[in-house]
Design a protein around this motif. Structure first.
Motif, PDB file in Angstrom:
ATOM      1  N   GLN A 240       0.850  -1.192   0.000  1.00  0.00           N
ATOM      2  CA  GLN A 240       0.000   0.000   0.000  1.00  0.00           C
ATOM      3  C   GLN A 240       0.885   1.241   0.000  1.00  0.00           C
ATOM      4  OE1 GLN A 240      -3.323  -0.081  -0.249  1.00  0.00           O
ATOM      5  NE2 GLN A 240      -3.392  -2.338  -0.171  1.00  0.00           N
ATOM      6  N   PRO A 241       0.525   2.263  -0.770  1.00  0.00           N
ATOM      7  CA  PRO A 241       1.345   3.494  -0.773  1.00  0.00           C
ATOM      8  C   PRO A 241       1.141   4.281   0.514  1.00  0.00           C
ATOM      9  CG  PRO A 241      -0.599   3.793  -2.124  1.00  0.00           C
ATOM     10  CD  PRO A 241      -0.616   2.353  -1.684  1.00  0.00           C
ATOM     11  N   THR A 282       2.050   1.930  -5.376  1.00  0.00           N
ATOM     12  CA  THR A 282       3.235   1.854  -4.516  1.00  0.00           C
ATOM     13  C   THR A 282       4.502   1.796  -5.359  1.00  0.00           C
ATOM     14  OG1 THR A 282       1.900   0.620  -2.915  1.00  0.00           O
ATOM     15  CG2 THR A 282       4.276   0.582  -2.605  1.00  0.00           C
TER      16      THR A 282
END
Length: 379
Positions: A240-241, A282
């Protein structure tokens, strides 16, 4: 990810005891629990038997009792032809593993019987030298013998010795033994009898109610390689970013939607693109070029590709690059400065010594302190 690795084989090699050999075969021994045949090394490593004869002997030894092992029957079971099977059977017969003899049937008929022996050398040994079979313990209650009580018998009237009659009158409570002989008179007791030797006590008999304990159960079988139905570890979550902005989401969605132009197998649905977009964002957040991401996801695909979404999830998670280092991380750290104390010349003896300031050396300071003179201490 593109090359398939046998993780079960890697775990099995890690459990092999001792260091692995640098050359030659490596044995991974997994105990059999069913459908196995014990074969001796005298047959498996026989120096005079061909590999065809050894394999045919193992095949015959694994067959159940009463199976037909003629040349035609073995040729129907094996890939070898009848000539090779016949030559292998002749080899086994020459070394004693296979024996044929004629058996006369009722009605003047003769049949050929075939016997296979797994250890022909043991047949030549006398039966007294052959190893005895190991008895199987069975829990059987052991009855305790109860001695019978002797019945008293009437003693006949005999004329006893006068001295014995006098002793019997002096001891009226003494009773004659029940097992005294009937014909001979009772002999006179010896005044100095020899002491009887002490006898060892008889071992106690086990009670009838307690059976013989059964042998301990064998240790549980622990396979080196887990079965295919073993539970698999949970898969790691998708990356996940740190912050999913609108620009990153739009670029990740466009990249996933464009994959079908380069690889038709990746025709993804909207739900799949919405699920994979944060992972691609990401990669973009870590300054990965879109062409690099596309090439990583579509190159060297397995054939046939059955689960494209699972492959994308695995590659986006396992091949995630680290974030690029910053400008401060790339700066070479400065070496610590080493301070060198300079040399000074003593004012009294002109001797050189190390000190940050001029003054006197150690010997001159001690002499001046002893005389009571002023000392210029070097700081």
């Amino acid at each position: 990810m593109d090359t398939q690795h046998n993780t079960a084989l890697t775990r099995a090699l890690a459990e092999v005891p001792g260091p692995l050999p640098t050359r030659g075969v490596i044995h991974i021994t997994i105990p059999h629990t069913d459908r196995f045949t014990v074969v001796g090394n005298h047959l498996a490593q026989h120096p005079d038997l061909s590999c065809t004869a050894v394999g045919l002997a193992v095949r015959i030894q694994s067959l159940p009792q009463g199976t037909e092992i003629s040349i035609k029957a073995l040729a129907a079971r094996c890939r070898e032809g009848e000539k090779r099977i016949a030559a292998a059977l002749h080899e086994l017969e020459a070394h004693g593993y296979l024996q044929r003899f004629l058996h006369r049937l009722p009605g003047k008929k003769v049949a050929t019987r075939t016997v296979f022996c797994n250890q022909p050398a043991e047949l030549l040994r006398p039966r007294s030298q052959m190893p005895a079979p190991v008895p199987i313990p069975v829990s059987v209650p052991i009855p305790i013998p109860v001695p019978a009580q002797p019945q008293p018998q009437p003693q006949p009237q005999t004329r006893a010795h006068p001295q014995a009659r006098a002793q019997a009158q002096a001891q009226p409570s003494a009773q004659p033994p029940a097992h005294a002989p009937k014909s001979d008179p009772e002999p006179a007791p010896d005044p100095n009898p020899d002491p009887e030797p002490e006898q060892a006590p008889a071992p106690p008999l086990p009670p009838a109610s307690l059976p013989v304990p059964p042998p301990p159960p064998p240790p549980p079988f622990v396979p080196l390689v887990p079965p295919p139905t073993a539970p698999k570890p949970p898969r790691p979550p998708l990356p996940q970013p740190s912050e999913l902005t609108a620009e990153l989401d739009r670029a990740a969605t466009a990249l996933l939607s464009d994959l079908r132009r380069h690889a038709p197998q990746f025709t993804l649905s909207e739900d799949d693109i919405r699920q994979l977009a944060p992972a691609v964002a990401t990669w973009l957040e870590r300054d990965a070029h879109p062409d690099t991401i596309r090439r990583t996801l579509t190159d060297d695909l397995p054939q046939p590709l059955r689960h494209p979404v699972k492959l994308l999830k695995h590659r986006l998670t396992a091949l995630l690059p680290p974030p690029l280092p910053g400008a401060r991380d790339l700066v070479v750290p400065a070496r610590p400065r080493i301070v060198v104390t300079p040399f000074q010349t003593c004012d009294d003896c002109d001797r050189a010594f190390r000190s940050p300031t001029p003054g006197h050396c150690r010997d001159c300071r001690e002499i001046r302190e002893y005389r009571g003179e002023d000392v210029r201490v070097a700081a």
